[in-house]
Design an enzyme around this catalytic site. Structure first.
Site, PDB file in Angstrom:
ATOM      1  N   THR A 133       0.860  -1.294  -0.559  1.00  0.00           N
ATOM      2  CA  THR A 133       0.171   0.161  -0.027  1.00  0.00           C
ATOM      3  C   THR A 133       0.331   1.136   0.083  1.00  0.00           C
ATOM      4  O   THR A 133       1.944   1.116   0.952  1.00  0.00           O
ATOM      5  CB  THR A 133      -1.060   0.137   1.530  1.00  0.00           C
ATOM      6  OG1 THR A 133      -2.160   0.816   0.878  1.00  0.00           O
ATOM      7  CG2 THR A 133      -0.557  -0.212   2.639  1.00  0.00           C
ATOM      8  N   GLU A 134       0.780   2.053  -0.878  1.00  0.00           N
ATOM      9  CA  GLU A 134       1.899   3.499  -1.321  1.00  0.00           C
ATOM     10  C   GLU A 134       1.915   4.165   0.063  1.00  0.00           C
ATOM     11  O   GLU A 134       2.619   4.415   0.528  1.00  0.00           O
ATOM     12  CB  GLU A 134       1.120   4.071  -2.432  1.00  0.00           C
ATOM     13  CG  GLU A 134      -0.133   5.088  -2.194  1.00  0.00           C
ATOM     14  CD  GLU A 134      -0.788   5.745  -3.089  1.00  0.00           C
ATOM     15  OE1 GLU A 134      -0.646   5.234  -4.307  1.00  0.00           O
ATOM     16  OE2 GLU A 134      -1.361   6.453  -3.006  1.00  0.00           O
ATOM     17  N   ASN A 135       0.779   4.058   1.131  1.00  0.00           N
ATOM     18  CA  ASN A 135       0.998   5.277   1.958  1.00  0.00           C
ATOM     19  C   ASN A 135       2.189   4.502   3.353  1.00  0.00           C
ATOM     20  O   ASN A 135       2.752   4.948   3.819  1.00  0.00           O
ATOM     21  CB  ASN A 135       0.054   5.388   2.608  1.00  0.00           C
ATOM     22  CG  ASN A 135      -0.852   4.194   3.251  1.00  0.00           C
ATOM     23  OD1 ASN A 135      -0.981   3.657   2.336  1.00  0.00           O
ATOM     24  ND2 ASN A 135      -1.406   4.083   4.463  1.00  0.00           N
TER      25      ASN A 135
END
Lengths: 215, 219
Positions: B48-50
């Site tokens: 997940t990019e966060n």
């Protein structure tokens, strides 16, 4: 130096027209108490550098709702209808930066670099007005570093010296922003005595943190 | 097919593109359904990019951890062996070619593999978030999307919305079939049994190249 100050003292350091980096991703990892105090304080015409505009009631977006923001440099604002409306009626100036590019621009600003070369944005509106540099046959955009007057961070654990630990997905932009502003204030949910965090567990070393507030 | 069947068909077929051990980043919408359709013996690791790799399922109600969200702001869990990190590391993973595949939706895609999925000037201006980095950086870019938008083609000769990235799309999966973007154009490789080649071409602005070994869509 004693770093722990009150939320009010921290908010009073914010002056009209300042550029402020706000840690957090959709408000997770944002300094919630400090944002609320700034929203209720006198300072205005702020430029915010943050990943996103979060929500009107929480995170960086709270400052838009309070009428404190002139400009934002961010990657996404789709979760905040106030930001989108402000952008569309031109009351809010917005500079979009792809998320990975934004992270590197902040990192570069804190690491003494003159910019970063990234393939992201080539062939899109992001490349407009930017220098393109070809390295070994591949084209990159030169993205310039970002620096701010102040960075406000959200951490889970701090020691009294200002060493910070972030839990779960709260790190996001906080570690880079800690390095890229003249004045850095971290809001920590838990503050422990110095010596209670092993050196290898520190995410943000204390030297970057000027002041601490209790979250 | 009703809307739900269309979405399930696309997600089920897209799941077959993933290999055991792949590092995968999924976009919002149909792609989030893909983990439900992974074939037996295929385990992928979700990024997940966060800032996390090893994203697990949505927590039970009441067990949400306020420190743990995905890129859409929804609460998540971590599988054993997960790791969390900063956005700089996360996008180093993405841009640096360490993500095996990203599967996402599109507003428009064209014959050259250009993709538009972030903005409609004057109408929809949320910002690109991490999409531009993901599409440039992932080893494979797979679109899982409905073939048309309100009956209008989304697979075009040339995108006319602002681009997310140029020439990066590898594969397009819709309810009508599976198409590969090649230097010669878009090749229809699999056809859903409910449709004919003519149906697919009629719903597509780009001129499709029909694979000599055109197969029924794997479902």
């Amino acid at each position: 130096m004693k770093k722990l100050i009150s939320v009010e003292e921290a908010a009073a350091m914010v002056k009209d027209g300042m550029t402020i980096m706000v840690g957090g991703f959709l408000s997770v990892g944002s300094p919630i108490k400090l944002i609320e105090a700034i929203a209720n304080g006198p300072a205005k015409d702020l430029t915010l550098i943050c990943n996103d505009a979060a929500y009107p009631e929480k995170g960086s977006g709270r400052l838009i709702a309070a009428g404190k923001v002139k400009k934002m440099i961010l990657s996404h604002m789709g979760t905040n209808p106030l930001a989108v409306a402000g952008f569309n009626d031109k009351t809010l100036e917005v500079e979009f930066s792809p998320q990975g590019t934004l992270a590197e621009r902040v990192r570069a600003g804190g690491a003494g670099l003159g910019g970063v070369l990234t393939p992201t944005g080539i062939g899109t509106v992001v490349e407009e007005g930017k220098q393109k540099i070809t390295i070994d046959g591949k084209e990159y955009l030169l993205e310039k570093p970002l620096h701010a007057d102040m960075a406000i961070l959200g951490a889970n654990i701090a020691d009294e010296d200002g060493n910070l630990i972030y839990k779960g997905t709260t790190q996001n932009f906080n570690p880079m922003m800690a390095t890229a502003a003249d004045l850095v204030i971290a809001e920590a949910k838990e503050i422990v005595k110095t010596g209670n965090i092993e050196p290898e567990r520190v995410h943000t070393p204390a030297l970057f943190v000027d002041y601490l507030i209790q979250g | 097919m009703d809307k739900n069947e269309i979405r399930q068909t696309i997600a089920r077929r897209a799941a077959l593109e993933l290999h055991d051990g792949d590092i995968v980043n999924l976009g919002i919408g149909i792609p989030t359904m893909i983990p439900n359709f992974l074939p037996e013996g295929v385990t992928v690791t979700l990024q997940t990019e966060n800032g996390m790799i090893g994203m697990g399922p949505t927590p039970e109600e009441g067990k949400e951890d306020q420190n743990m969200i995905n890129a859409g702001g929804g609460f998540i869990t971590a599988v054993d062996g997960a790791a969390s990190f900063s956005s700089a590391t996360s996008f180093g993973i993405i841009r640096g070619g360490h993500v095996d595949a990203t599967i996402l939706g599109a507003m428009q895609v064209d014959e050259e593999g250009d993709l538009a999925n972030w903005m409609i000037p004057g109408k929809l201006t949320p910002g690109m978030g991490g999409a531009m980095d993901l599409i440039v950086g992932a080893k494979r870019v797979i679109l899982a999307m409905e073939h048309t938008q309100k009956g209008n083609p989304k697979i075009l000769k040339k995108c006319n919305l602002p681009l997310t990235a140029k020439g990066q799309v590898n594969l397009i999966i819709t309810e009508m079939g599976v198409m590969e973007v090649t230097p010669k154009g878009i090749v229809l490789k699999e056809l859903h049994p409910e449709f004919t080649v003519e149906d697919v071409q009629a719903a597509t602005e780009a001129t499709l190249i029909i694979a000599p070994d055109l197969k029924p869509m794997q479902l």
